[in-house]
Design a protein around this motif. Structure first.
Motif, mmCIF file in Angstrom:
data_model
loop_
_atom_site.group_PDB
_atom_site.id
_atom_site.type_symbol
_atom_site.label_atom_id
_atom_site.label_comp_id
_atom_site.label_asym_id
_atom_site.label_seq_id
_atom_site.Cartn_x
_atom_site.Cartn_y
_atom_site.Cartn_z
ATOM 1 N N MET A 171 1.005 -1.348 -0.185
ATOM 2 C CA MET A 171 -0.082 -0.111 0.031
ATOM 3 C C MET A 171 0.979 1.261 0.152
ATOM 4 O O MET A 171 0.427 2.167 -0.678
ATOM 5 N N ARG A 172 2.139 1.154 0.807
ATOM 6 C CA ARG A 172 2.793 2.618 0.818
ATOM 7 C C ARG A 172 3.990 2.747 -0.164
ATOM 8 O O ARG A 172 4.394 3.842 -0.223
ATOM 9 N N ASP A 173 4.640 1.408 -0.318
ATOM 10 C CA ASP A 173 5.941 1.696 -0.985
ATOM 11 C C ASP A 173 6.020 0.471 -2.207
ATOM 12 O O ASP A 173 6.460 -0.322 -1.819
ATOM 13 N N SER A 174 5.238 1.003 -3.195
ATOM 14 C CA SER A 174 5.224 -0.066 -4.367
ATOM 15 C C SER A 174 5.744 0.730 -5.575
ATOM 16 O O SER A 174 5.698 1.781 -5.807
ATOM 17 N N ASP A 175 6.081 -0.119 -6.633
ATOM 18 C CA ASP A 175 6.188 0.360 -8.080
ATOM 19 C C ASP A 175 5.302 -0.301 -9.031
ATOM 20 O O ASP A 175 4.297 -1.459 -8.352
ATOM 21 N N GLU A 176 5.174 0.190 -10.040
ATOM 22 C CA GLU A 176 4.178 -0.509 -11.145
ATOM 23 C C GLU A 176 4.730 -0.897 -12.412
ATOM 24 O O GLU A 176 5.687 0.034 -12.854
ATOM 25 N N VAL A 177 4.370 -1.933 -13.047
ATOM 26 C CA VAL A 177 4.999 -2.427 -14.259
ATOM 27 C C VAL A 177 3.909 -2.679 -15.193
ATOM 28 O O VAL A 177 2.642 -3.344 -14.540
ATOM 29 N N ARG A 178 3.956 -2.629 -16.475
ATOM 30 C CA ARG A 178 2.924 -3.124 -17.363
ATOM 31 C C ARG A 178 3.292 -4.442 -17.737
ATOM 32 O O ARG A 178 4.479 -4.763 -18.493
ATOM 33 N N PHE A 179 2.752 -5.632 -17.718
ATOM 34 C CA PHE A 179 3.085 -7.009 -18.176
ATOM 35 C C PHE A 179 1.979 -7.522 -19.275
ATOM 36 O O PHE A 179 0.959 -6.936 -19.483
ATOM 37 N N ASP A 180 2.609 -8.291 -19.981
ATOM 38 C CA ASP A 180 1.669 -9.002 -21.034
ATOM 39 C C ASP A 180 0.847 -9.847 -20.363
ATOM 40 O O ASP A 180 0.754 -10.361 -19.262
ATOM 41 N N ALA A 181 -0.236 -10.214 -21.228
ATOM 42 C CA ALA A 181 -1.025 -11.324 -20.821
ATOM 43 C C ALA A 181 -1.600 -12.250 -22.031
ATOM 44 O O ALA A 181 -0.906 -12.099 -23.108
ATOM 45 N N ILE A 182 -2.149 -13.413 -21.487
ATOM 46 C CA ILE A 182 -2.347 -14.117 -22.843
ATOM 47 C C ILE A 182 -4.138 -14.223 -22.932
ATOM 48 O O ILE A 182 -4.781 -14.654 -22.110
ATOM 49 N N ARG A 183 -4.382 -14.208 -24.172
ATOM 50 C CA ARG A 183 -5.862 -14.313 -24.710
ATOM 51 C C ARG A 183 -5.890 -15.612 -25.110
ATOM 52 O O ARG A 183 -5.345 -16.150 -26.085
ATOM 53 N N CYS A 184 -6.795 -16.503 -24.150
ATOM 54 C CA CYS A 184 -7.035 -17.822 -24.577
ATOM 55 C C CYS A 184 -8.355 -18.171 -24.814
ATOM 56 O O CYS A 184 -9.329 -18.290 -23.954
ATOM 57 N N ASN A 185 -8.961 -18.259 -26.219
ATOM 58 C CA ASN A 185 -10.279 -18.100 -26.640
ATOM 59 C C ASN A 185 -10.871 -17.159 -25.822
ATOM 60 O O ASN A 185 -10.625 -15.776 -25.797
ATOM 61 N N ASP A 186 -11.759 -17.255 -24.869
ATOM 62 C CA ASP A 186 -12.422 -16.302 -24.050
ATOM 63 C C ASP A 186 -12.239 -16.082 -22.787
ATOM 64 O O ASP A 186 -12.625 -15.084 -22.202
ATOM 65 N N MET A 187 -10.934 -16.521 -22.612
ATOM 66 C CA MET A 187 -10.318 -16.354 -21.313
ATOM 67 C C MET A 187 -8.913 -15.612 -21.153
ATOM 68 O O MET A 187 -8.408 -15.325 -22.398
ATOM 69 N N VAL A 188 -8.624 -15.208 -20.015
ATOM 70 C CA VAL A 188 -7.387 -14.590 -20.057
ATOM 71 C C VAL A 188 -6.377 -15.255 -19.165
ATOM 72 O O VAL A 188 -6.948 -15.474 -18.056
ATOM 73 N N GLY A 189 -5.242 -15.436 -19.452
ATOM 74 C CA GLY A 189 -4.228 -16.029 -18.564
ATOM 75 C C GLY A 189 -2.968 -14.967 -18.279
ATOM 76 O O GLY A 189 -2.541 -14.361 -19.463
ATOM 77 N N ALA A 190 -2.593 -14.773 -17.155
ATOM 78 C CA ALA A 190 -1.431 -13.851 -16.945
ATOM 79 C C ALA A 190 0.005 -14.720 -16.858
ATOM 80 O O ALA A 190 0.854 -14.012 -17.270
#
Length: 311
Positions: free
Chosen positions: A113-132
């Motif tokens: 909550m207090r001391d974090s960074d952020e990054v953009r990662f890829d994901a996988i579209r798997c038919n109608d589902m999403v996998g990280a």
């Protein structure tokens, strides 16, 4: 900014709901905190979608296992105002093991909550589902999606449940026939398993592609050719340790942005531990689709592979 904590009460060995709520009491005057407890499959996805619809900046804390994280990530990829993290309460917690401390510090809610960074990662579209993290078909998918049968047994850890499921499914049968379309090639053959990786770890201790990068816009695919029951223990051992290059006669490696796999009959596709049953699956990379926040100072690039191997 709203901080939404989604708690899965059936993740891990016991219900952590009251424990998480008690921790958050200390921060309710300082942060805009909302707590939601899931009661059914895919609840987490629905909760995130409803909360995100307002357009307010939203940070979501998936308090559970990899399935809980998959639910919140599946919704988050559709909203620019949503960033997600994982408070590990499950038996595997595999997605965050790509970080340099093996995900250990993600249990520190105050730090997130207090001391974090952020990054953009890829994901996988798997038919109608999403996998990280990682998707797979073949014996591996059957193993992965049946782990839940065993991991709640007394004294059975996440890795032990994986090995029990492996033994049971080896007895059932090892190879299946698939038609694979990847990088302009059509491969019509039998396979033991096919792994499509965005992340690095699954099954609690398996790291088939340790060099996989979650932000490079590519999928790493391992296609394991048919093996006998006598070979399977050795091959899976090397596969699990990321030593696929030592088995060039049995394992093919491809990098791609999309792959299609067609089966003769319904197959089980493992999507971050969730089961998709279909005869045809099309997986595509979703570049930089997922905003992930994490304890400041951690690395995910793989430069700390020695530490990853330990954790």
């Amino acid at each position: 900014m709203k901080h939404l904590f989604i708690i899965n009460p059936v993740a891990g060995k016991y219900d952590h709901t009251e424990e998480i709520k008690a921790k958050l009491e200390a921060y309710k005057d300082e942060f805009d905190i909302e707590i939601a407890v899931t009661t059914a499959a895919r609840d987490g996805e629905d909760i995130v979608r409803k909360a995100a619809a307002s357009g307010e900046e939203l940070r979501v804390y998936a308090c559970g296992g990899d399935g809980t994280f998959n639910e919140v990530a599946s919704a988050a990829v559709d909203f620019e105002n949503v960033a997600v993290t994982h408070v590990p309460l499950g038996s595997g917690n595999d997605y965050i093991k790509l970080f340099s401390d093996g995900g250990a510090s993600f249990s520190d809610i105050e730090r997130l909550m207090r001391d974090s960074d952020e990054v953009r990662f890829d994901a996988i579209r798997c038919n109608d589902m999403v996998g990280a993290n990682i998707c797979s078909v073949g014996i591996d998918a059957r193993i992965g999606t049946e782990i839940a049968k065993y991991k709640r047994l007394p004294l059975v850890s996440g890795s032990m449940a994986y090995y029990i499921s492996t033994l049971v499914n080896v007895i059932k049968g090892i190879t299946e026939h698939y038609v694979v379309e990847v990088n302009g090639k059509v491969i019509d053959s039998k396979f033991t398993l096919i792994c499509v990786a965005n992340g690095r770890c699954y099954g609690s201790s398996f790291r088939p592609v340790p060099e996989a990068q979650p932000d490079d816009g590519m999928l790493d695919v391992l296609m394991v050719k048919p093996v006998s029951r006598l070979q399977v223990a050795q091959v899976i051992g090397k596969y699990a340790d990321g030593q696929y290059r030592q088995l060039p006669q049995l394992v093919d490696h491809e990098q791609c942005t999309e792959i299609t796999i067609t089966a003769d009959k319904d197959m089980v596709v493992n999507v971050d531990g969730e089961a998709l049953v279909t005869k045809k699956v099309h997986m595509t990379i979703m570049p930089k689709a997922l905003r992930v926040f994490f304890p400041r100072g951690l690395d995910w690039s793989g430069k700390c592979k020695e530490q990853l191997a330990v954790n």
